[in-house]
Design a protein around this motif. Structure first.
Motif, short mmCIF file in Angstrom:
data_model
loop_
_atom_site.label_atom_id
_atom_site.label_comp_id
_atom_site.label_asym_id
_atom_site.label_seq_id
_atom_site.Cartn_x
_atom_site.Cartn_y
_atom_site.Cartn_z
N ALA A 201 77.39 25.62 -45.16
CA ALA A 201 76.53 26.79 -45.37
C ALA A 201 77.24 27.85 -46.20
O ALA A 201 76.64 28.48 -47.08
N LEU A 202 78.52 28.06 -45.93
CA LEU A 202 79.30 29.05 -46.68
C LEU A 202 79.31 28.71 -48.17
O LEU A 202 79.11 29.58 -49.03
N LEU A 203 79.53 27.44 -48.49
CA LEU A 203 79.59 27.02 -49.89
C LEU A 203 78.22 27.10 -50.55
O LEU A 203 78.09 27.50 -51.72
N LEU A 204 77.17 26.74 -49.81
CA LEU A 204 75.81 26.81 -50.36
C LEU A 204 75.41 28.26 -50.65
O LEU A 204 74.85 28.57 -51.71
N VAL A 205 75.71 29.14 -49.71
CA VAL A 205 75.37 30.55 -49.89
C VAL A 205 76.19 31.16 -51.03
O VAL A 205 75.70 31.96 -51.82
N THR A 206 77.46 30.75 -51.12
CA THR A 206 78.31 31.23 -52.21
C THR A 206 77.74 30.80 -53.56
O THR A 206 77.73 31.59 -54.52
N HIS A 207 77.25 29.57 -53.65
CA HIS A 207 76.62 29.11 -54.89
C HIS A 207 75.44 30.01 -55.26
O HIS A 207 75.33 30.45 -56.41
N VAL A 208 74.56 30.24 -54.30
CA VAL A 208 73.38 31.05 -54.58
C VAL A 208 73.78 32.46 -55.01
O VAL A 208 73.22 33.03 -55.96
N ALA A 209 74.77 33.04 -54.32
CA ALA A 209 75.20 34.40 -54.63
C ALA A 209 75.81 34.48 -56.04
O ALA A 209 75.49 35.38 -56.82
N LEU A 210 76.68 33.53 -56.36
CA LEU A 210 77.33 33.55 -57.67
C LEU A 210 76.33 33.27 -58.79
O LEU A 210 76.34 33.92 -59.84
#
Length: 387
Positions: free
Chosen positions: A243-252
């Protein structure tokens, strides 16, 4: 994916007759607890071997001689240097596109970057796919992190969801009860499935052949949705990291677009990118199994060689075809030896083709355009009774 890495452990079963049993017109390891215990999409020829190495088949298996020939030529050995170079080149190219986007600024000219970026996103997906099959490295932890970075972080696609779905597909390709790729969804793959459709789904099935390519334009967004939805099925620590990596992708990704483009242009850019990306991936996967033999769920159990060869179709082409399709144009070889590094698939082709000829097993190979024609013909045939 509450990872159930399904592996085929019956290579000796190849001694049965090699006939296609279609129900109508021709067409799974424990969950990882984190990067310290990554599962791989193991080679279906393996039984008591590590998940990334095929075990010798039982005596008498039609697959055993082929496996020995492939191993004797070193085609199952890793190409870590080749993958390291490919990963570095892909990351550099992604960086160049991002830099160009920043330099172009808030301009409609930025849309010219959509095709190259979609092409590079597809390369990124192919790397994640290969890592899931343990092709990129002999170290499971390394493969796991390569998959997480390329799928979750760079694409926003949950690699655990993909690995679970893909492992079940590899274990039983084109099996209507076991392969999620031919389960009932937006499209259906057998007339029996089609007969049960009602309402809008029935209209969709009647027209699924003509709607197939337009629907692929939604696949890029669907991959993200499926990945986020799968988080609830993952164990705690794995879910947190994913989830952390998925959210980071969306944010970036969102931050990059909104910091360089106006909201309107950013939305257009994102929609076009996901549409072209989804279409490209669909064009890579569509020729592989659609329209090929579908095992009878109530019939005899096929052995490994029969199960993988009769349900798969190769696409002829040059090394450019290999690059564009991520090596998946060598689908027969990939299914027989999932952990075989992508550069070796073309080299294994003559061995596999000759072996199939020697035992009288069909080896289907066609051009790219004809592969799409065959796939669409199958979709059209499935929907025919509803028209």
């Amino acid at each position: 994916m509450s990872q159930t890495t399904a592996t085929v452990t019956d290579p000796a079963g190849d001694s049965g007759p090699h006939r296609s049993q279609s129900p109508g017109p021709p067409g799974g390891g424990p969950a990882p607890s984190g990067p310290s215990a990554p599962p791989a999409l193991s080679d279906p020829s393996a039984s008591a071997a590590p998940p990334d190495q095929p075990a010798p088949s039982l005596p008498g298996s039609d697959f055993a001689p082929l496996l020995r020939a492939v191993k004797s030529q070193g085609l199952l050995e890793r190409r870590t240097g080749r993958y390291a170079f490919g990963i570095a080149a892909n990351l550099a190219a992604l960086g160049a596109v991002v830099t160009s986007l920043v330099l172009l600024g808030d301009s409609w000219w930025s849309l010219l970057l959509v095709p190259p970026l979609a092409l590079l996103w597809a390369r990124t997906a192919f790397i994640a796919h290969d890592a899931g099959h343990a092709q990129t490295s002999g170290d499971r932890r390394t493969n796991k992190w390569i998959g997480l970075v390329h799928a979750n972080l760079l694409l926003g696609m949950n690699e655990a969801w993909w690995n679970d779905k893909h492992a079940r597909h590899h274990a039983n390709p084109n099996h209507v009860d076991k392969d999620p790729d031919v389960g009932v969804g937006a499209l259906v793959w057998t007339r029996k499935q089609a007969a049960r459709r009602e309402g809008f789904a029935r209209w969709l099935t009647r027209n699924q052949a003509r709607l197939f390519f337009p629907m692929l334009l939604l696949e890029g967004i669907a991959l993200k949705i499926y990945g986020f939805a799968y988080l609830r099925r993952q164990p705690g620590r794995e879910r947190t990291l994913a989830a952390l990596l998925l959210v980071t992708h969306v944010a970036l990704y969102t931050g990059l677009l909104l910091s360089t483009l106006s909201p309107g242009r950013a939305i257009v850019f994102a929609l076009l990118l996901h549409a072209v990306f989804g279409l490209h991936l669909g064009l890579a996967f569509a020729p592989n199994h659609k329209g090929m033999a579908m095992p009878d769920p109530d019939g005899e159990r096929w052995g490994h060689l029969q199960r993988q060869v009769l349900t798969s179709r190769n696409v002829r082409g040059t090394v450019l075809t290999d690059w564009l399709l991520g090596g998946l144009n060598h689908q027969i070889e990939h299914h027989l030896f999932p952990s075989m590094p992508r550069p070796h698939l073309r080299l294994a082709r003559p061995l596999v083709k000759a072996h199939c000829a020697s035992i009288g097993m069909p080896y289907v190979e066609t051009g790219l355009t004809d592969s799409y024609r065959q796939a669409l013909a199958h979709l059209r045939d499935v929907g025919e009774p509803l028209r």
